[in-house]
Design a protein around this motif. Structure first.
Motif, PDB file in Angstrom:
ATOM      1  N   ARG A   1      20.273 -12.680  46.038  1.00 48.75           N
ATOM      2  CA  ARG A   1      20.293 -11.338  46.628  1.00 48.75           C
ATOM      3  C   ARG A   1      21.683 -10.866  46.256  1.00 48.75           C
ATOM      4  N   PRO A   2      21.805  -9.554  45.951  1.00 52.06           N
ATOM      5  CA  PRO A   2      23.140  -8.983  45.703  1.00 52.06           C
ATOM      6  C   PRO A   2      23.981  -8.834  46.905  1.00 52.06           C
ATOM      7  N   LYS A   3      25.312  -8.924  46.722  1.00 51.39           N
ATOM      8  CA  LYS A   3      26.092  -9.000  47.681  1.00 51.39           C
ATOM      9  C   LYS A   3      26.548  -7.609  48.293  1.00 51.39           C
ATOM     10  N   ALA A   4      26.423  -7.437  49.509  1.00 48.50           N
ATOM     11  CA  ALA A   4      26.485  -5.732  50.173  1.00 48.50           C
ATOM     12  C   ALA A   4      28.039  -5.655  50.484  1.00 48.50           C
ATOM     13  N   GLU A   5      28.719  -5.357  49.275  1.00 53.29           N
ATOM     14  CA  GLU A   5      30.314  -5.022  49.480  1.00 53.29           C
ATOM     15  C   GLU A   5      30.473  -4.100  48.781  1.00 53.29           C
TER      16      GLU A   5
ATOM     17  N   PHE B   1      33.602   6.383  57.772  1.00 54.62           N
ATOM     18  CA  PHE B   1      32.545   6.638  58.998  1.00 54.62           C
ATOM     19  C   PHE B   1      32.984   7.951  59.765  1.00 54.62           C
TER      20      PHE B   1
ATOM     21  N   ARG C   1      23.777  -0.160  50.967  1.00 55.86           N
ATOM     22  CA  ARG C   1      24.789  -1.217  50.829  1.00 55.86           C
ATOM     23  C   ARG C   1      25.576  -1.183  52.166  1.00 55.86           C
TER      24      ARG C   1
ATOM     25  N   ALA D   1      23.533  -2.773  55.099  1.00 55.54           N
ATOM     26  CA  ALA D   1      23.603  -3.950  55.038  1.00 55.54           C
ATOM     27  C   ALA D   1      24.800  -4.696  55.314  1.00 55.54           C
ATOM     28  N   GLN D   2      25.996  -3.999  54.945  1.00 54.28           N
ATOM     29  CA  GLN D   2      27.447  -4.566  54.929  1.00 54.28           C
ATOM     30  C   GLN D   2      27.683  -4.633  56.422  1.00 54.28           C
ATOM     31  N   TYR D   3      27.465  -3.257  57.121  1.00 51.74           N
ATOM     32  CA  TYR D   3      27.940  -3.315  58.530  1.00 51.74           C
ATOM     33  C   TYR D   3      26.854  -3.399  59.620  1.00 51.74           C
TER      34      TYR D   3
ATOM     35  N   ARG E   1      16.749  -5.717  49.847  1.00 52.35           N
ATOM     36  CA  ARG E   1      17.425  -6.326  48.591  1.00 52.35           C
ATOM     37  C   ARG E   1      18.591  -7.201  49.357  1.00 52.35           C
ATOM     38  N   PHE E   2      19.290  -6.487  50.037  1.00 51.17           N
ATOM     39  CA  PHE E   2      20.581  -7.274  50.334  1.00 51.17           C
ATOM     40  C   PHE E   2      20.254  -8.470  51.319  1.00 51.17           C
ATOM     41  N   THR E   3      19.574  -8.357  52.345  1.00 51.10           N
ATOM     42  CA  THR E   3      19.317  -9.019  53.539  1.00 51.10           C
ATOM     43  C   THR E   3      18.107  -9.868  53.564  1.00 51.10           C
ATOM     44  N   GLY E   4      17.184  -9.250  52.896  1.00 54.04           N
ATOM     45  CA  GLY E   4      15.629 -10.147  52.711  1.00 54.04           C
ATOM     46  C   GLY E   4      14.703  -9.661  53.865  1.00 54.04           C
TER      47      GLY E   4
END
Lengths: 494, 494
Positions: free
Chosen positions: A10-14, A23, B104, B107-109, B350-353
């Protein structure tokens, strides 16, 4: 499921290193500040310019003005062959500031643009440099420049506009000062001191130490040298004491008002023609600022502005916030510089061979915004929406009607759109959203034609302070007729 | 000057191919439009999000949703070794839309953001594609999405908000329509028609020809085929006439109102469960729009919205401007689509499944702005400043005082900063700036304490229409006392 089948990781969400996201209020606060600056710039006759983020490396120039490393610090890539697109092999790059694109525009459109051309630009720039705390590889710049005017009236105007802009974003008069100096005066001082060309850089370096070592320290450093705090001997530049006098006079020339400072500077430059020209220019700027109603408590002649002079050819200016804030260790310190600029040549020359005089200022967007936040001036647009909760999934239309009514009355409002089963989650959501009010209507209330209006701000206060009995009486929650929903919410918000 | 010394060629002052600059009103008109949209989105509880322009290629995904070429269409480059910066060798890229960065961020936050998360984003995106007329490699997008809600209430809200946004920027009710369809209904129709999986794509292709070939044309194409205009025979999909009936019923299902359309769609999907679910969702959306006060003349169920359905999993919507404009050849045509969107899954997956339901809309910024310009609605912020001319170089401070006075009264004003020797150049400059008024004060006027106020708009009119005698009497130029300068300018501008 074959044994040799690799699972795609899985790609990294960064965000990439050195980049960040903004935000909610982070976006609106900056936008509100820039909007207010833009309004001031526009009123001064400056026109917005938005260039593309991407330039040819050729047009940008392969250097940054403020780093030592040529051909570094820029995000660049080579064009692939795109049919009808760029020529394969051409190098493109993200702009690293807003001045290089201005130079390109001033050359490209020189026959179409009014001359002089006043423009302002606000937007992100990119630096391929080492990120650090509070230091990102993408950040905002906010510039105003006048291209094609040799008159110091253009400089005076920029200084006055800068003062107006600071007040425009909310900095009180007295909490800032625009300081103005002139590169020509410094050149005149060096001339009066008969400093050789090969000594000039050394002299400038010692001048910069004035704040640290004082008058006698600089005198020693300009002449025979001195011992520093560690006892090590620092070689002097080798000027005679006589030669050092104009430099010392320059460093101590700030008087009680512009008139006194100008008289001191005139003495310091002695017979130097370039120095006299510089003092004349400062004198004109002082007169014009006075005519524009900009008093010396807002913008003042101040020879202590030396930093970055190398880049400039005439007047230079810097805006400083003079109020104190507490640093991360709780110590008081002055906020310091939030904007700087000056007059420069050679902007368009790279492209056309012709010198075009220009002057401009750049506001440090993040620093000024930090100052506004420190003073509670960054805008109050951060209140969350009224949240209409969902007690009965089948009556979603009723809840949306409530939110629509509130919005039609100009009140920010939304319906909870998550799974409504757990009501506690809805209130947690409202809390996370910073909602001031929650609306609740179960089947019972719907039958009776009423809604519950919960004052979440008062509720939080009561939760923190009230006794159990007080809390149970739920003074923060009111039942009103459905028809009175908007009026009740308005009452709470007012 | 040695013979072998090459002269450095001057860089070309050009934007890279496919990129452009935006000047003055081009910037402010777009900004004003986006500000008005942002205000509507904000009032609906959406929060602004500004991600960085640069993402890792890994996070972006190596494909564009709307092009066929994998791993193309993106501006990308490899990280160099920057101490403390990115890892050398990592691939970075400019974002090609605002949805991939949202994925992204979501997923990241995911542990910090409220859920559901409503966000809007406005900003440039970059495509490394072939530029063309009106087609650039950098352009604006304006998106609003709700992430984490499976409820069609989220879709209904987005449709209502889109209608509000169009009215917010000035499009009159009746000049736009939001059309809503549902991917599930189409799936249900295919199920009712017993279309095999390998035929589905072919059927969708024929459906898209409905506007061109009509009911009987599509019937032929779905069954045995037909001759096209050139006489060539086009093979049919091979469905039976019975099988084609649900598809034809779907294509002609638009009724006089939502109720009629929904009844027709319910008949078209027959016994298909997924089709019934789709019609139910549309029915709920219709009810919720009505509850929100959005009548069918603003947003309506319309099965003709098929394009792009492949990307979406549920409701889809499109906003069309229905007024006519003249095209470049002077022919009337409807303005057409300015926004579209719908419900999609797999955003965060894609990021977390984990599948996260989401729905959103994207407004075509350039198209909507072109529509506003065509209707004269793009904002009137384009008037130039009052230009204070310079008759006497030594009295620059006086002229700047005039401009400062005008600005203090809220009037946009500037002093001419070019070489003042040729007065004609100053008036030409004022003309280029679009100045409504020029201020003139020579030594004679200064002595008498008056100024000349020249109404340039009236002047241009007189120059075009008046007789020589009328022109000579200079009715567009008035002499007023210096103290009345602001009042006179205000009179002319009002």
């Amino acid at each position: 499921m074959a044994k040799d089948q690799k699972k795609q990781p899985r790609p990294k969400a960064e965000t990439p290193k050195g980049f960040r996201d903004y935000f909610g209020a982070e976006v609106t606060e900056r936008k509100s500040m820039l909007d207010r600056i833009a309004a001031i710039y526009h009123r001064h006759g400056f026109e917005p310019l938005e260039t593309s983020a991407v330039e040819t490396v050729e047009a940008l120039g392969k250097f940054l003005p403020d780093v030592d490393r040529p051909n570094a610090g820029v995000f660049a890539w080579q064009e692939e062959a795109v049919p009808g697109g760029g020529t394969a092999g051409d190098w493109l790059a993200l702009r690293y500031d807003l001045t290089a694109p201005l130079a390109r525009v001033a050359a490209q459109y020189r026959n179409d643009l009014p001359s002089p051309y006043r423009r302002f630009a606000m937007g992100p720039v990119w630096r391929n440099e080492k990120p650090g705390p509070g230091r990102f590889r993408q950040f905002y710049q906010c510039d105003a420049d006048t291209v094609g005017s040799a008159s110091v009236a253009a400089d005076a105007e920029i200084c006055a506009m800068l003062a107006d802009a600071l007040e425009g974003v909310g900095i009180a008069r007295g909490d800032y000062i625009v300081r103005i100096n002139n590169r020509k005066v410094l050149n005149g001082v060096l001339e009066a001191a008969e400093v050789r060309a090969d000594q000039a850089e050394d002299v400038l370096r010692q001048i910069d130490k004035f704040d640290k070592v004082g008058r006698n320290g600089v005198l020693a450093l300009l002449t025979e040298g001195r011992k520093d705090d560690s006892g090590a001997f620092i070689d002097g530049v080798g000027l005679s004491v006589d030669q050092a006098q104009p430099v010392l006079a320059f460093l101590t020339s700030k008087g009680d008002d512009n008139a006194a400072t100008l008289a001191n500077l005139r003495a310091a430059v002695g017979a130097s023609a370039i120095g006299a020209e510089g003092v004349d220019e400062l004198s004109q700027i002082a007169d014009m600022l006075a005519a524009m109603g900009v008093a010396e408590d807002r913008a003042v002649i101040d020879p202590s502005i030396v930093r970055g002079l190398g880049y400039y050819t005439g007047p230079v200016f810097e805006a400083e916030l003079t109020f104190e804030i507490l640093d991360e260790k709780g110590r008081k310190r002055q906020f310091g510089s939030v904007a700087g600029g000056g007059r420069y040549d050679g902007l368009v020359e790279r492209f056309t061979g012709q010198k075009v005089p220009a002057t401009g200022v750049s506001i440090g967007v993040d620093r000024l915004l930090a100052a506004l936040r420190a003073k509670g001036l960054a805008g109050a647009d951060s209140q969350g929406p009224v949240v209409v909760t969902v007690m009965d999934r089948d009556r979603m239309a009723d809840y949306q009607a409530m939110a629509a009514e509130l919005r039609a009355a100009g009140i920010r409002a939304e319906v909870y759109l998550g799974n409504p089963k757990n009501f506690g989650n809805q209130l947690k959501y409202a809390d996370k959203r910073g909602a001031p009010v929650a609306i609740i209507q179960g089947g019972n209330e719907a039958e009776r034609g009423v809604v519950q209006v919960k004052d979440l701000i008062l509720g939080a206060k009561i939760a923190a302070e009230a006794s159990l009995d007080e809390w149970k009486s739920q003074p923060a929650q009111t039942e009103v007729a459905r028809a009175d929903l908007v009026a009740e919410v308005r009452r709470i918000l007012s």
